[in-house]
Design a protein around this motif. Structure first.
Motif, PDB file in Angstrom:
ATOM      1  N   ALA A 134      21.462  52.837 -16.300  1.00 29.57           N
ATOM      2  CA  ALA A 134      21.788  53.594 -14.982  1.00 29.57           C
ATOM      3  C   ALA A 134      21.199  55.148 -15.415  1.00 29.57           C
ATOM      4  CB  ALA A 134      23.237  53.876 -14.921  1.00 29.57           C
ATOM      5  N   ARG A 135      20.857  56.001 -14.361  1.00 32.07           N
ATOM      6  CA  ARG A 135      20.388  57.056 -14.478  1.00 32.07           C
ATOM      7  C   ARG A 135      21.150  58.153 -15.535  1.00 32.07           C
ATOM      8  NH1 ARG A 135      22.465  61.556 -12.154  1.00 32.07           N
ATOM      9  NH2 ARG A 135      23.869  61.224 -10.223  1.00 32.07           N
ATOM     10  N   ASP A 136      22.360  57.833 -15.682  1.00 32.97           N
ATOM     11  CA  ASP A 136      23.351  58.473 -16.608  1.00 32.97           C
ATOM     12  C   ASP A 136      23.316  58.142 -18.060  1.00 32.97           C
ATOM     13  OD1 ASP A 136      24.563  56.385 -15.396  1.00 32.97           O
ATOM     14  OD2 ASP A 136      26.589  57.618 -15.244  1.00 32.97           O
ATOM     15  N   GLU A 137      22.471  57.172 -18.349  1.00 28.97           N
ATOM     16  CA  GLU A 137      22.367  56.781 -19.614  1.00 28.97           C
ATOM     17  C   GLU A 137      21.068  57.100 -20.352  1.00 28.97           C
ATOM     18  OE1 GLU A 137      24.229  52.308 -20.232  1.00 28.97           O
ATOM     19  OE2 GLU A 137      23.103  52.318 -18.220  1.00 28.97           O
ATOM     20  N   THR A 138      21.155  58.305 -20.522  1.00 30.37           N
ATOM     21  CA  THR A 138      19.807  58.913 -20.785  1.00 30.37           C
ATOM     22  C   THR A 138      19.196  58.714 -22.182  1.00 30.37           C
ATOM     23  OG1 THR A 138      20.856  61.114 -19.680  1.00 30.37           O
ATOM     24  CG2 THR A 138      18.751  61.254 -21.332  1.00 30.37           C
ATOM     25  N   GLU A 139      20.060  58.518 -23.128  1.00 29.35           N
ATOM     26  CA  GLU A 139      19.156  58.014 -24.466  1.00 29.35           C
ATOM     27  C   GLU A 139      18.673  56.556 -24.299  1.00 29.35           C
ATOM     28  OE1 GLU A 139      21.787  58.198 -27.551  1.00 29.35           O
ATOM     29  OE2 GLU A 139      22.349  60.396 -27.612  1.00 29.35           O
ATOM     30  N   ARG A 140      19.489  55.616 -23.456  1.00 34.76           N
ATOM     31  CA  ARG A 140      18.820  54.322 -23.400  1.00 34.76           C
ATOM     32  C   ARG A 140      17.548  54.347 -22.683  1.00 34.76           C
ATOM     33  NH1 ARG A 140      22.444  50.302 -20.891  1.00 34.76           N
ATOM     34  NH2 ARG A 140      20.859  48.743 -21.757  1.00 34.76           N
ATOM     35  N   LEU A 141      17.464  55.113 -21.588  1.00 32.11           N
ATOM     36  CA  LEU A 141      16.335  55.277 -20.871  1.00 32.11           C
ATOM     37  C   LEU A 141      15.073  55.705 -21.651  1.00 32.11           C
ATOM     38  CD1 LEU A 141      17.615  57.057 -17.619  1.00 32.11           C
ATOM     39  CD2 LEU A 141      17.025  54.769 -17.812  1.00 32.11           C
ATOM     40  N   ASN A 146       7.088  51.954 -21.707  1.00 29.91           N
ATOM     41  CA  ASN A 146       6.471  52.821 -20.536  1.00 29.91           C
ATOM     42  C   ASN A 146       5.534  51.636 -19.992  1.00 29.91           C
ATOM     43  OD1 ASN A 146       7.303  55.318 -20.309  1.00 29.91           O
ATOM     44  ND2 ASN A 146       5.824  56.136 -21.548  1.00 29.91           N
ATOM     45  N   GLY A 147       5.784  51.369 -18.577  1.00 27.30           N
ATOM     46  CA  GLY A 147       5.001  50.306 -18.187  1.00 27.30           C
ATOM     47  C   GLY A 147       5.415  48.890 -18.107  1.00 27.30           C
ATOM     48  N   ARG A 148       6.096  48.780 -19.070  1.00 26.66           N
ATOM     49  CA  ARG A 148       6.435  47.006 -19.613  1.00 26.66           C
ATOM     50  C   ARG A 148       7.908  47.094 -19.036  1.00 26.66           C
ATOM     51  NH1 ARG A 148       3.784  44.506 -23.371  1.00 26.66           N
ATOM     52  NH2 ARG A 148       5.010  42.735 -22.473  1.00 26.66           N
ATOM     53  N   GLN A 149       8.746  48.201 -19.079  1.00 27.11           N
ATOM     54  CA  GLN A 149      10.114  48.080 -18.765  1.00 27.11           C
ATOM     55  C   GLN A 149      10.412  49.311 -17.800  1.00 27.11           C
ATOM     56  OE1 GLN A 149      11.902  48.637 -22.710  1.00 27.11           O
ATOM     57  NE2 GLN A 149      12.153  46.122 -22.923  1.00 27.11           N
ATOM     58  N   VAL A 150      11.375  48.946 -16.806  1.00 26.47           N
ATOM     59  CA  VAL A 150      11.409  49.871 -15.639  1.00 26.47           C
ATOM     60  C   VAL A 150      12.901  49.860 -15.586  1.00 26.47           C
ATOM     61  CG1 VAL A 150      10.971  50.071 -13.387  1.00 26.47           C
ATOM     62  CG2 VAL A 150       9.093  49.690 -14.851  1.00 26.47           C
ATOM     63  N   SER A 151      13.675  50.831 -15.190  1.00 29.84           N
ATOM     64  CA  SER A 151      14.871  51.007 -14.393  1.00 29.84           C
ATOM     65  C   SER A 151      14.752  51.123 -13.170  1.00 29.84           C
ATOM     66  CB  SER A 151      15.660  52.284 -15.355  1.00 29.84           C
ATOM     67  OG  SER A 151      16.942  52.213 -14.699  1.00 29.84           O
TER      68      SER A 151
END
Length: 250
Positions: A134-141, A146-151
């Motif tokens: 989720a957008r509020d899980e900043t550290e995990r984001l 890049n490019g291979r994993q997308v939220s």
């Protein structure tokens, strides 16, 4: 040259299911949803029974109705296989491996990560994976490749609460959220006491299987988690039940 393959990694918790729902709602490319089921033994799932029933009786049928292809992975190894295996070298050679170590869980490694890694090797190298963060899980984001994993949750500005509401509205919210805020195997050493209490109260057959494992002699450790034996937790719950019975009788 065609587009890359897009897959969603799903546990059937709120974040991964909300990811699939967002992909369908916004016409994001999605070729399949991949789920890895950890098994307690050859016949018994490691999923909390309520969650396993939700997965197979509700979630998978609904997603398939939406046109989502579901891939179910399982390891040849089970929790019981790892628990009853013998140490092959070192000072504890020939001892029963016993309960997994918190923070270095062999069950997570052998029963989940490795089957997923084997499957990923069959995919095209440019495959893109949707991850339910989720957008509020900043550290995990920040840890996404890049490019291979997308939220998609972050892309569409969804918090964990938004994911919960989306799944609830779609009839795709797992019943485990009635007694826990996290997913995980019912034998997980990181399980909180309310989760273990739920297992004790509602699934005595599974509870008895853990007590039977505790009774196996010659283990490398007697502790289920960082501080307690499984039998210690059982004793606590039995004492609580006894005290509650006395209060009712008074």
């Amino acid at each position: 040259m065609g587009r890359p393959k897009f897959i969603a990694s799903v546990s059937f918790g709120k974040d991964s299911l909300a990811t699939v729902l967002l992909a369908k709602e916004h016409d994001e490319p999605l070729d399949e949803a991949v789920y890895c089921e950890v098994m307690f033994d050859k016949d018994i799932s490691g999923e909390v029974p309520e969650h396993r029933d939700f997965i197979y009786d509700t979630a998978i049928p609904k997603l398939e109705e939406m046109g989502v292809r579901i891939i179910v992975l399982r390891s040849a190894k089970t929790y019981v296989d790892l628990f009853t295996g013998r140490v092959t070298r070192g000072p504890k050679k020939s001892m029963v491996r016993s309960f997994p170590i918190c923070g270095r869980c062999a069950v997570q490694r052998d029963c989940k990560v490795r089957p997923i890694q084997r499957y990923q090797k069959t995919l095209p190298p440019e495959t893109v994976k949707y991850i339910g963060i989720a957008r509020d899980e900043t550290e995990r984001l920040l840890r996404l490749e890049n490019g291979r994993q997308v939220s998609l949750l972050a892309k569409y500005n969804f918090t964990e609460q938004d994911a919960w509401q989306l799944c609830d509205s779609a009839g795709l919210l797992s019943p485990v959220y009635a007694f826990t805020g996290r997913g995980g195997c019912w034998f997980c050493p990181n399980a909180k006491m309310p989760e273990l209490r739920h297992l004790y109260d509602h699934h005595p057959d599974l509870w008895a299987r853990m007590l039977a494992l505790q009774a196996i002699p010659g283990k490398t450790t007697e502790k289920f988690n960082r501080t307690q034996k499984f039998s210690d937790i059982d004793a606590v719950f039995r004492q609580e039940d006894g005290e509650a019975a006395l209060r009712q009788a008074a």
